[in-house]
Scaffold this motif. Structure first.
Motif, PDB file in Angstrom:
ATOM      1  N   SER A   1       2.140   4.763   1.276  1.00 39.89           N
ATOM      2  CA  SER A   1       2.273   5.376   2.597  1.00 39.89           C
ATOM      3  C   SER A   1       2.356   6.891   2.385  1.00 39.89           C
ATOM      4  O   SER A   1       2.256   7.372   1.261  1.00 39.89           O
ATOM      5  CB  SER A   1       3.535   4.857   3.300  1.00 39.89           C
ATOM      6  OG  SER A   1       4.691   5.324   2.621  1.00 39.89           O
TER       7      SER A   1
ATOM      8  N   HIS B   1       0.837  -1.200   0.000  1.00 37.06           N
ATOM      9  CA  HIS B   1       0.000   0.000   0.000  1.00 37.06           C
ATOM     10  C   HIS B   1       0.872   1.251   0.000  1.00 37.06           C
ATOM     11  O   HIS B   1       1.999   1.237   0.506  1.00 37.06           O
ATOM     12  CB  HIS B   1      -0.915   0.004   1.236  1.00 37.06           C
ATOM     13  CG  HIS B   1      -1.859  -1.147   1.247  1.00 37.06           C
ATOM     14  ND1 HIS B   1      -1.508  -2.393   1.725  1.00 37.06           N
ATOM     15  CD2 HIS B   1      -3.130  -1.257   0.822  1.00 37.06           C
ATOM     16  CE1 HIS B   1      -2.544  -3.221   1.590  1.00 37.06           C
ATOM     17  NE2 HIS B   1      -3.535  -2.555   1.045  1.00 37.06           N
TER      18      HIS B   1
ATOM     19  N   GLY C   1      -2.517   4.220   2.276  1.00 37.13           N
ATOM     20  CA  GLY C   1      -3.416   3.086   2.462  1.00 37.13           C
ATOM     21  C   GLY C   1      -3.967   2.521   1.162  1.00 37.13           C
ATOM     22  O   GLY C   1      -4.445   1.390   1.135  1.00 37.13           O
TER      23      GLY C   1
END
Length: 165
Positions: free
Chosen positions: A41, A39, A53
């Motif tokens: 950041s 994901h 996210g």
């Protein structure tokens, strides 16, 4: 890199559909699975502009071949300049992969080519055609090629008839 890691892994650039695409492809082909998901950041936000996210990459295998799906944004799109060839042993496999890869909004092209719903190009090809086109019978190869050029989805029986004529 471990000794068992491949030297080359295709990376497919998506806008936001990388995880959806990986799930789609792994549902179609045997020996396929999602291996990991990373994901975005906060790091690098000023460069990539993505929300922390959000899915960045998905590492997955299609028929034991590694791939990465990257959610990189809308800057780049797939073209027919790169495609994946699916070698099919019989008409049932041609029909299966053709139908599955078209699900959800794919488009047929010609000569065994299609684009899936993500815009990625695929060639669904019977292995017999490759043998006929590269074999000793040049006239049979010519007839098989001419028959193929008139097809959308490959029809092995028609290709064989043309080759043997």
């Amino acid at each position: 890199m471990s000794l068992s890691s491949p030297l080359i892994t295709p990376c497919l650039w998506f806008d936001n559909e990388g995880e959806e695409a990986a799930k789609f492809y792994t549902s179609i082909f045997p020996n396929s699975e999602i291996l990991s998901v990373s994901h975005y950041s906060e790091a690098g936000h000023e460069t990539h502009g993505q929300l922390a996210g959000k899915v960045l990459t998905v590492n997955f295998k299609i028929s034991n071949t590694p791939f990465v799906a990257l959610n990189g944004g809308p800057q780049f799109k797939f073209t027919e300049a790169v495609s994946f060839q699916v070698d099919c042993k019989d008409q049932a496999e041609v029909d299966y992969y053709w139908g599955k890869l078209l699900e959800g909004g794919g488009t047929e092209s010609e000569c065994g080519w299609l684009k899936d719903k993500f815009g990625l190009s695929w060639q669904v090809v019977p292995v017999q055609l490759k043998e006929w086109l590269s074999g000793e019978d040049k006239e049979g190869a010519k007839r098989a090629m001419e028959a193929m050029m008139k097809m959308v989805k490959m029809d092995i029986a028609r290709l064989k008839d043309a080759f043997k004529a």
